[in-house]
Design a protein around this motif. Structure first.
Motif, mmCIF file in Angstrom:
data_model
loop_
_atom_site.group_PDB
_atom_site.id
_atom_site.type_symbol
_atom_site.label_atom_id
_atom_site.label_comp_id
_atom_site.label_asym_id
_atom_site.label_seq_id
_atom_site.Cartn_x
_atom_site.Cartn_y
_atom_site.Cartn_z
ATOM 1 N N THR A 40 41.135 42.156 33.633
ATOM 2 C CA THR A 40 41.905 42.709 32.514
ATOM 3 C C THR A 40 42.436 41.596 31.617
ATOM 4 O OG1 THR A 40 43.904 42.778 33.898
ATOM 5 C CG2 THR A 40 42.582 44.774 33.781
ATOM 6 N N LEU A 41 42.863 40.485 32.210
ATOM 7 C CA LEU A 41 43.338 39.353 31.407
ATOM 8 C C LEU A 41 42.197 38.731 30.609
ATOM 9 C CD1 LEU A 41 45.815 37.610 33.874
ATOM 10 C CD2 LEU A 41 46.390 38.658 31.687
ATOM 11 N N THR A 42 41.010 38.681 31.189
ATOM 12 C CA THR A 42 39.855 38.121 30.486
ATOM 13 C C THR A 42 39.481 38.992 29.287
ATOM 14 O OG1 THR A 42 39.019 37.153 32.542
ATOM 15 C CG2 THR A 42 37.457 37.396 30.743
ATOM 16 N N GLU A 100 36.346 44.097 43.573
ATOM 17 C CA GLU A 100 36.437 43.088 44.639
ATOM 18 C C GLU A 100 37.710 42.243 44.525
ATOM 19 O OE1 GLU A 100 34.483 42.941 47.203
ATOM 20 O OE2 GLU A 100 33.056 44.458 46.513
ATOM 21 N N LYS A 101 38.832 42.888 44.353
ATOM 22 C CA LYS A 101 40.158 42.243 44.379
ATOM 23 C C LYS A 101 40.382 41.244 43.241
ATOM 24 C CE LYS A 101 40.767 42.839 49.354
ATOM 25 N NZ LYS A 101 41.116 42.189 50.638
ATOM 26 N N CYS A 102 39.715 41.437 42.093
ATOM 27 C CA CYS A 102 39.993 40.570 40.947
ATOM 28 C C CYS A 102 40.244 41.405 39.695
ATOM 29 C CB CYS A 102 38.870 39.565 40.724
ATOM 30 S SG CYS A 102 37.243 40.307 40.447
ATOM 31 N N ALA A 103 40.857 42.571 39.896
ATOM 32 C CA ALA A 103 41.099 43.487 38.782
ATOM 33 C C ALA A 103 41.985 42.861 37.712
ATOM 34 C CB ALA A 103 41.727 44.787 39.303
ATOM 35 N N GLU A 104 43.062 42.194 38.136
ATOM 36 C CA GLU A 104 43.981 41.613 37.163
ATOM 37 C C GLU A 104 43.306 40.520 36.357
ATOM 38 O OE1 GLU A 104 48.545 39.936 36.963
ATOM 39 O OE2 GLU A 104 47.389 39.607 38.795
ATOM 40 N N ASP A 145 44.979 47.410 35.248
ATOM 41 C CA ASP A 145 44.563 47.158 36.622
ATOM 42 C C ASP A 145 45.571 47.781 37.579
ATOM 43 O OD1 ASP A 145 46.550 44.719 37.416
ATOM 44 O OD2 ASP A 145 45.808 44.460 35.363
ATOM 45 N N ASP A 146 45.110 48.064 38.790
ATOM 46 C CA ASP A 146 45.925 48.735 39.795
ATOM 47 C C ASP A 146 46.674 47.699 40.628
ATOM 48 O OD1 ASP A 146 47.015 50.249 41.775
ATOM 49 O OD2 ASP A 146 45.197 51.358 42.251
#
Length: 304
Positions: free
Chosen positions: A138-140, A131-135, A103-104
């Motif tokens: 990736t964790l999921t 929509e601002k939930c990239a991290e 994620d960025d």
């Protein structure tokens, strides 16, 4: 002990195991597209892919095209990319084929993962605006990979050698059944030729068809009956049709359902289980690298 995934962990898992094992976690995102990459892992690899796809997106935007919206469904069975309204599956990425996810950290919107294509075996990089939930995404994916790997070891990976041997036996049984069927048809053809020969060799002028000979119990000798035969039995009813194996329920030779790597016992697999298990073992052995990285390209236009 090697872990199924690697990440500089500063966050704990976000979901219960049951949520990913029995159901799925859904996210909405914009799909920038996918592009082939040369390596299955690496920050530079995904950075180049993101740069390429962002450039392509800006060109499409200038032509009046909008970035398509998709729904991501993440579970231990993979990451599905669906059309949000019709729920049509656009891509189905199995977890053991996903090798890298990032994620960025500068944008909080862009995330990407690399997956090996099931048909071409090429490595493809998928890029999303989330929509601002990239991290979180990736964790999921990392958590789903970890659960899938553990379940594979518990159910599908313990007795691989035994499964391979049984798969070989299954293949041999199928070959023997095919040979047996061919021999039956040959015997039937020979019997038909003999009947024709008997009729043609009967005395000239005889119009009465030759009745079949009987044994000492006044019974007609047994002959194999083809599925197409319409000869009635002695009580006037038609013999039951011979079952067609190709029309039966899709099960293997031992009556097992199609292979599911997470809920199977010995024998619960299809004849091509060896290649599937080898592929899953190789994918899980490679592991999944989940990390936050800096793409630092250009900001995503929220109106696109």
């Amino acid at each position: 002990m090697n872990r199924a995934f690697s990440r500089k962990k500063d966050k704990s898992w976000m979901h219960t195991p049951e949520a990913l094992s029995k159901h799925f976690i859904a996210y909405n995102a914009k799909f920038l597209g996918s592009t082939e990459v040369e390596q299955p892992k690496g920050t530079e690899v995904v950075r180049d892919a993101v740069r390429k796809l962002k450039f392509a997106r800006h060109i499409k935007k200038s032509e009046g095209q909008k970035t398509p919206k998709v729904e991501l469904q993440i579970s231990i069975y993979g990451v599905k990319i669906l059309e949000p309204k019709t729920k049509d599956v656009l891509h189905n990425c199995q977890l053991h084929r996903i090798s890298f996810c990032a994620d960025d950290k500068t944008d909080k919107r862009i995330f990407t993962f690399i997956c090996k294509d099931s048909e071409s075996n090429k490595h493809l990089c998928y890029v999303f605006d989330s929509e601002k939930c990239a991290e979180e995404i990736t964790l999921t994916i990392g958590q789903a990979f970890d659960l899938a790997y553990r379940k594979f070891l518990e159910s599908g990976g313990k007795d691989v050698e035994t499964r391979k041997q049984i798969a070989g036996l299954q293949k041999r049984i199928q070959e023997l059944e095919t040979e047996n069927t061919e021999l039956k048809y040959k015997v039937q053809d020979l019997e038909n030729q003999l009947r024709i020969s008997d009729i043609t060799s009967s005395p000239a002028g005889s119009v009465t068809p030759k009745s079949p000979s009987t044994d000492i119990f006044d019974m007609v000798p047994f002959t194999s009956i083809s599925p197409e035969s319409t000869t009635p039995t002695r009580n006037g009813t038609q013999p039951p049709p011979v079952p067609n194996r190709s029309a039966e329920t899709k099960k293997d030779l031992f009556g097992a359902e199609p292979f599911d790597p997470f809920c199977c016992a010995v024998g619960d697999f299809t004849p091509d289980i060896q290649s599937k298990l080898d592929e899953m073992q190789e994918g899980f052995k490679m592991g999944l690298t989940v990390e936050g990285t800096v793409f630092c390209l250009d900001p995503v236009d929220e109106k696109s």
